[in-house]
Design a protein around this motif. Structure first.
Motif, PDB file in Angstrom:
ATOM      1  N   UNK A 202       0.785  -1.241   0.000  1.00 29.24           N
ATOM      2  CA  UNK A 202       0.000   0.000   0.000  1.00 29.24           C
ATOM      3  C   UNK A 202       0.815   1.289   0.000  1.00 29.24           C
ATOM      4  N   UNK A 203       2.134   1.191   0.235  1.00 29.52           N
ATOM      5  CA  UNK A 203       2.943   2.404   0.388  1.00 29.52           C
ATOM      6  C   UNK A 203       3.793   2.612  -0.855  1.00 29.52           C
ATOM      7  N   UNK A 204       3.277   3.399  -1.779  1.00 23.57           N
ATOM      8  CA  UNK A 204       3.981   3.628  -3.038  1.00 23.57           C
ATOM      9  C   UNK A 204       4.729   4.933  -3.101  1.00 23.57           C
ATOM     10  N   UNK A 205       4.644   5.739  -2.050  1.00 25.76           N
ATOM     11  CA  UNK A 205       5.312   7.035  -2.054  1.00 25.76           C
ATOM     12  C   UNK A 205       4.418   8.167  -2.516  1.00 25.76           C
ATOM     13  N   UNK A 206       3.338   7.825  -3.230  1.00 28.81           N
ATOM     14  CA  UNK A 206       2.366   8.815  -3.685  1.00 28.81           C
ATOM     15  C   UNK A 206       1.072   8.067  -3.991  1.00 28.81           C
ATOM     16  N   UNK A 207      -0.081   8.625  -3.621  1.00 30.87           N
ATOM     17  CA  UNK A 207      -1.347   7.918  -3.836  1.00 30.87           C
ATOM     18  C   UNK A 207      -1.618   7.550  -5.293  1.00 30.87           C
ATOM     19  N   UNK A 208      -1.052   8.295  -6.232  1.00 29.19           N
ATOM     20  CA  UNK A 208      -1.362   8.044  -7.630  1.00 29.19           C
ATOM     21  C   UNK A 208      -0.377   7.152  -8.356  1.00 29.19           C
ATOM     22  N   UNK A 209       0.655   6.667  -7.654  1.00 27.40           N
ATOM     23  CA  UNK A 209       1.662   5.876  -8.348  1.00 27.40           C
ATOM     24  C   UNK A 209       1.160   4.467  -8.649  1.00 27.40           C
ATOM     25  N   UNK A 210       1.650   3.894  -9.741  1.00 24.79           N
ATOM     26  CA  UNK A 210       1.253   2.538 -10.123  1.00 24.79           C
ATOM     27  C   UNK A 210       1.881   1.526  -9.176  1.00 24.79           C
ATOM     28  N   UNK A 211       1.130   0.454  -8.902  1.00 25.56           N
ATOM     29  CA  UNK A 211       1.635  -0.597  -8.032  1.00 25.56           C
ATOM     30  C   UNK A 211       1.894  -1.855  -8.841  1.00 25.56           C
ATOM     31  N   UNK A 212       2.706  -2.730  -8.297  1.00 28.20           N
ATOM     32  CA  UNK A 212       3.021  -4.005  -8.935  1.00 28.20           C
ATOM     33  C   UNK A 212       1.781  -4.897  -8.870  1.00 28.20           C
ATOM     34  N   UNK A 213       1.251  -5.234 -10.030  1.00 25.58           N
ATOM     35  CA  UNK A 213       0.013  -6.004 -10.090  1.00 25.58           C
ATOM     36  C   UNK A 213       0.315  -7.507  -9.984  1.00 25.58           C
ATOM     37  N   UNK A 214       0.538  -7.937  -8.766  1.00 29.79           N
ATOM     38  CA  UNK A 214       0.784  -9.354  -8.486  1.00 29.79           C
ATOM     39  C   UNK A 214       0.250  -9.652  -7.092  1.00 29.79           C
TER      40      UNK A 214
END
Length: 325
Positions: A202-214
């Motif tokens: 859940x912690x990507x550095x910014x709410x809008x950043x893409x996450x690893x979809x796995x």
């Protein structure tokens, strides 16, 4: 080099100063990763939206309709710490350079010292690419992984200040020596797998950043499985140590690796069970640095390069100056 006459005017670093500079290198290299995790868990990764400027047209945080002041300062503060890191690295280079002017055999020490500022420049460039890529998870992973060899090298530098430059003589049995390589390889595989878990978390550095979809459950299992493999090799290494006389220092370092590795594993399990709270993320990154430091210290302690020869300046006749090289 043209700077040599200036370096030779510096006071010769005492053993205490050499150790202090080595420790500072280790602490700063490990600490920047922890502060980077604070940036990530607070969602401040894009507080400064560009690089090397903080905001377009300004090197420092400014009032902005889109970016909160506090997140700007968290990200900007982490960038400023890079200069502290660089100061520690430059101090290591100057100390090593001053030493080699009196003790030319200490060139390995100089080479190790130079890896730190070079690595910091590389890390800064990767960090800039990470911001410009809007914190894509894989760029954040690379940003973290690039910093891990610098922690390792800082430990080797600290050791080099306190040892000689003779050919390395193993002080552990042959099997234990062979097991060190897979132990180190597994350590870095654990770290790499951990970045994929972070990338899907859940912690990507910014709410809008893409996450690893796995599936994060699968990634966490792989991460944990690699840690188990690391611990199995570590246990086998301990059994191998029993096959011959081993210095007490090696056993102390071996015990330190177990302590930090088990604590890191326990922390990771608690962190996962509690839904990855922010504070535990930063502590887990700190734990990663401690695992690297402890493993590197065990690596260094497994061989002997003789007593240090550079604790004091080279003897010379009264009035004689150190020759420039």
């Amino acid at each position: 080099m043209f700077l040599t006459p200036y370096v030779e005017r510096l006071p010769y670093p005492s053993r205490t100063v050499q150790r202090a500079i080595g420790v500072a290198a280790v602490v700063t290299q490990a600490g920047i990763g922890v502060t980077g995790s604070v940036v990530r868990v607070t969602g401040s990764g894009l507080g400064c939206s560009t690089w090397p400027q903080c905001q377009p047209g300004s090197m420092v945080p400014v009032d902005h309709a889109q970016y909160q002041t506090v997140t700007q300062w968290i990200e900007f503060g982490n960038r400023l710490l890079t200069f502290v890191l660089f100061v520690a690295a430059v101090a290591a280079v100057l100390a090593a350079w001053r030493i080699v002017l009196d003790h030319p055999s200490r060139r390995r020490l100089v080479k190790l010292a130079w890896t730190l500022p070079g690595g910091i420049v590389l890390q800064a460039v990767v960090g800039g690419m990470t911001v410009l890529a809007k914190l894509e998870w894989w760029t954040v992973a690379i940003h973290f992984l690039v910093s891990t060899p610098l922690v390792w090298l800082a430990v080797l530098l600290l050791r080099a200040f306190n040892e000689g430059d003779e050919p390395p003589r193993p002080v552990v049995p042959p099997l234990a020596r062979k097991l060190l390589v897979p132990l180190v390889v597994l350590m870095w595989l654990v770290l790499a797998a951990g970045t994929t878990v972070s990338g899907a978390g859940p912690h990507g550095g910014d709410p809008g950043t893409h996450r690893f979809q796995a599936p994060i459950e699968t990634l966490a299992q792989i991460h944990g499985g690699l840690l188990v493999a690391y611990l199995v090799v570590l246990a086998t290494f301990g059994l191998a140590l029993m096959r011959g006389p081993v210095p007490a220092e090696v056993w102390r370092r071996y015990g330190a690796v177990w302590a930090v590795a088990l604590a890191q594993g326990l922390l990771g399990s608690v962190q996962y069970a509690l839904g990855v709270p922010e504070v535990l993320v930063a502590l887990h990154v700190l734990g990663s640095a401690l695992v690297i430091i402890a493993t590197a210290a065990l690596w260094c302690g497994s061989r002997d390069r003789g007593a240090p020869v550079s604790g004091t300046p080279a003897p010379r006749e009264s009035g004689e100056l150190t020759p420039a090289r």
